[in-house]
Motif scaffolding. Structure first.
Motif, PDB file in Angstrom:
ATOM      1  N   UNK A   1       0.849  -1.187   0.000  1.00 17.72           N
ATOM      2  CA  UNK A   1       0.000   0.000   0.000  1.00 17.72           C
ATOM      3  C   UNK A   1       0.890   1.244   0.000  1.00 17.72           C
ATOM      4  N   UNK A   2       1.348   1.686  -1.160  1.00 11.90           N
ATOM      5  CA  UNK A   2       2.267   2.821  -1.223  1.00 11.90           C
ATOM      6  C   UNK A   2       1.595   4.132  -0.796  1.00 11.90           C
ATOM      7  N   UNK A   3       2.387   5.036  -0.272  1.00 17.72           N
ATOM      8  CA  UNK A   3       1.874   6.346   0.130  1.00 17.72           C
ATOM      9  C   UNK A   3       1.569   7.184  -1.109  1.00 17.72           C
ATOM     10  N   UNK A   4       0.589   8.123  -0.972  1.00 14.76           N
ATOM     11  CA  UNK A   4      -0.214   8.434   0.218  1.00 14.76           C
ATOM     12  C   UNK A   4      -1.322   7.416   0.447  1.00 14.76           C
ATOM     13  N   UNK A   5      -1.709   7.284   1.723  1.00 12.76           N
ATOM     14  CA  UNK A   5      -2.820   6.395   2.078  1.00 12.76           C
ATOM     15  C   UNK A   5      -3.804   7.164   2.964  1.00 12.76           C
ATOM     16  N   UNK A   6      -5.036   6.713   2.971  1.00 14.72           N
ATOM     17  CA  UNK A   6      -6.063   7.303   3.822  1.00 14.72           C
ATOM     18  C   UNK A   6      -6.280   6.373   5.012  1.00 14.72           C
ATOM     19  N   UNK A   7      -6.192   6.926   6.211  1.00 13.09           N
ATOM     20  CA  UNK A   7      -6.467   6.156   7.431  1.00 13.09           C
ATOM     21  C   UNK A   7      -7.830   6.602   7.940  1.00 13.09           C
ATOM     22  N   UNK A   8      -8.743   5.645   8.106  1.00 16.50           N
ATOM     23  CA  UNK A   8     -10.110   6.010   8.500  1.00 16.50           C
ATOM     24  C   UNK A   8     -10.721   5.013   9.478  1.00 16.50           C
ATOM     25  N   UNK A   9     -11.561   5.494  10.389  1.00 16.99           N
ATOM     26  CA  UNK A   9     -12.329   4.571  11.233  1.00 16.99           C
ATOM     27  C   UNK A   9     -13.209   3.702  10.343  1.00 16.99           C
ATOM     28  N   UNK A  10     -13.408   2.456  10.746  1.00 14.33           N
ATOM     29  CA  UNK A  10     -14.148   1.516   9.902  1.00 14.33           C
ATOM     30  C   UNK A  10     -15.653   1.741   9.921  1.00 14.33           C
ATOM     31  N   UNK A  11     -16.160   2.352  10.982  1.00 16.30           N
ATOM     32  CA  UNK A  11     -17.620   2.477  11.080  1.00 16.30           C
ATOM     33  C   UNK A  11     -18.071   3.861  11.533  1.00 16.30           C
ATOM     34  N   UNK A  12     -17.529   4.886  10.881  1.00 16.40           N
ATOM     35  CA  UNK A  12     -17.951   6.262  11.118  1.00 16.40           C
ATOM     36  C   UNK A  12     -18.363   6.896   9.803  1.00 16.40           C
ATOM     37  N   UNK A  13     -19.249   7.884   9.882  1.00 13.94           N
ATOM     38  CA  UNK A  13     -19.623   8.649   8.700  1.00 13.94           C
ATOM     39  C   UNK A  13     -19.118  10.066   8.809  1.00 13.94           C
ATOM     40  N   UNK A  14     -19.551  10.913   7.870  1.00  8.40           N
ATOM     41  CA  UNK A  14     -19.208  12.340   7.857  1.00  8.40           C
ATOM     42  C   UNK A  14     -17.710  12.608   7.829  1.00  8.40           C
ATOM     43  N   UNK A  15     -16.929  11.636   7.355  1.00 10.43           N
ATOM     44  CA  UNK A  15     -15.471  11.772   7.239  1.00 10.43           C
ATOM     45  C   UNK A  15     -14.797  12.088   8.576  1.00 10.43           C
ATOM     46  N   UNK A  16     -15.407  11.665   9.662  1.00  7.08           N
ATOM     47  CA  UNK A  16     -14.855  11.909  10.997  1.00  7.08           C
ATOM     48  C   UNK A  16     -13.700  10.944  11.267  1.00  7.08           C
ATOM     49  N   UNK A  17     -12.595  11.501  11.797  1.00  9.93           N
ATOM     50  CA  UNK A  17     -11.448  10.677  12.181  1.00  9.93           C
ATOM     51  C   UNK A  17     -10.549  10.252  11.041  1.00  9.93           C
TER      52      UNK A  17
END
Length: 311
Positions: A138-154
């Motif tokens: 998984x080369x950079x850039x990568x997006x790190x995100x919570x698995x079960x949140x909406x509204x692009x939070x976190x």
């Protein structure tokens, strides 16, 4: 006798503030249309009282955990009160980004490569985990995100390895499971679904690196193009992908699916929203309005597609 409608809003999720705005907009619309409607904040109101108070239908305007994940749907099923949106299973799966992607991938739909991490895997320390794990695929850039949140939070866009630890810690503040996902440069689109109808796509133009919380709710520079600028072939192709993605998850009522079009003219599915926002900046009303469906008419159409519990 008029049917009594409960508009459920607020709740305890990190999207509480947006839910209250959405719910109040829906409530005012229903009252304008002559519907006997009342709002209830599920954080403070015992939902089990709905049946005793004579409510016939529930309009769910809750976002995120506790409202969009199948839990409130389960309570309403138990109470035998018809409700708007998707059912228990589809709601639960759709809020879980990894499981959504697994289902889409099984149906040969285009999803981006990712790494799924559970909090228990990094209990011995994030540094040890990062040293042990190989992120080369998984080369950079990568997006790190919570698995079960909406509204692009976190969510954090990570360009370099030394930014990864903070991004992972931030995402874990919102969820016990997170995704590290390949970041694709391209144009962002969102497509709304209303019953069986795929509404016109919207292109989202933001000055930020991606359509984050600030772009969605605070920035005045974010633009929404509808028509989106896609040619007829692209629009047709996108609608076909969206319909399959929606049906694969077993969703109902209304919703929204976000996609990105990369520089090779390929669409990638990002995520699905089974209870779209209904604020003045929300995308479902914009898309509906483009084909002559006013906000009040949209709210009534959503209400008329309630799910009747199988009890």
């Amino acid at each position: 006798m008029k049917k009594k409608v409960a508009v459920l809003l607020g709740g305890n999720s990190s999207e509480r503030e947006i839910s209250i705005i959405s719910g109040n907009a829906v409530l005012k619309s229903l009252i304008r249309s002559g519907i006997n409607a009342y709002s209830f904040d599920t954080r403070d109101f015992p939902i089990m009282q709905l049946k005793k108070q004579g409510f016939d239908l529930a309009y769910i305007a809750l976002h995120g955990k506790g409202g969009e994940d199948g839990s409130i749907q389960g309570v309403l099923e138990y109470l035998n009160i018809p409700y708007t949106g998707s059912g228990i299973m589809a709601s639960s799966i759709a809020l879980d980004k990894k499981r959504t992607k697994l289902l889409w991938k099984s149906d040969n739909l285009p999803v981006l490569p990712d790494i799924y991490i559970q909090k228990k895997d990094v209990l011995k320390g994030i540094n040890n985990f990062l040293i042990k794990e190989n992120f080369k695929k998984l080369p950079y850039p990568i997006v790190v995100k919570p698995n079960n949140q909406g509204s692009s939070i976190g969510i954090t866009l990570v360009h370099f390895k030394d930014q990864l630890k903070n991004a992972i810690e931030k995402a874990f503040n919102y969820s016990n499971t997170i995704l590290l996902e390949k970041f694709v440069i391209g144009k962002e689109y969102t497509v709304s679904i209303l019953d069986t109808q795929i509404l016109p796509s919207i292109q989202i133009i933001t000055k930020n690196n991606f359509y984050d919380y600030i772009s969605k709710y605070q920035s005045s520079s974010t633009k929404y193009l509808c028509p989106s600028g896609l040619n007829l072939n692209q629009e047709k192709k996108l609608k076909k992908i969206i319909k399959r993605a929606w049906n694969t998850l077993g969703c109902n009522g209304c919703g929204r699916i976000d996609v990105i079009l990369d520089n090779n003219n390929k669409f990638w599915l990002l995520e699905v929203n089974t209870i779209p926002g209904m604020t003045h900046r929300s995308l479902l009303p914009i898309s509906a309005n483009a084909i002559g469906i006013s906000f009040d008419k949209l709210v009534l159409k959503i209400l008329n597609k309630t799910i009747t519990p199988n009890i």
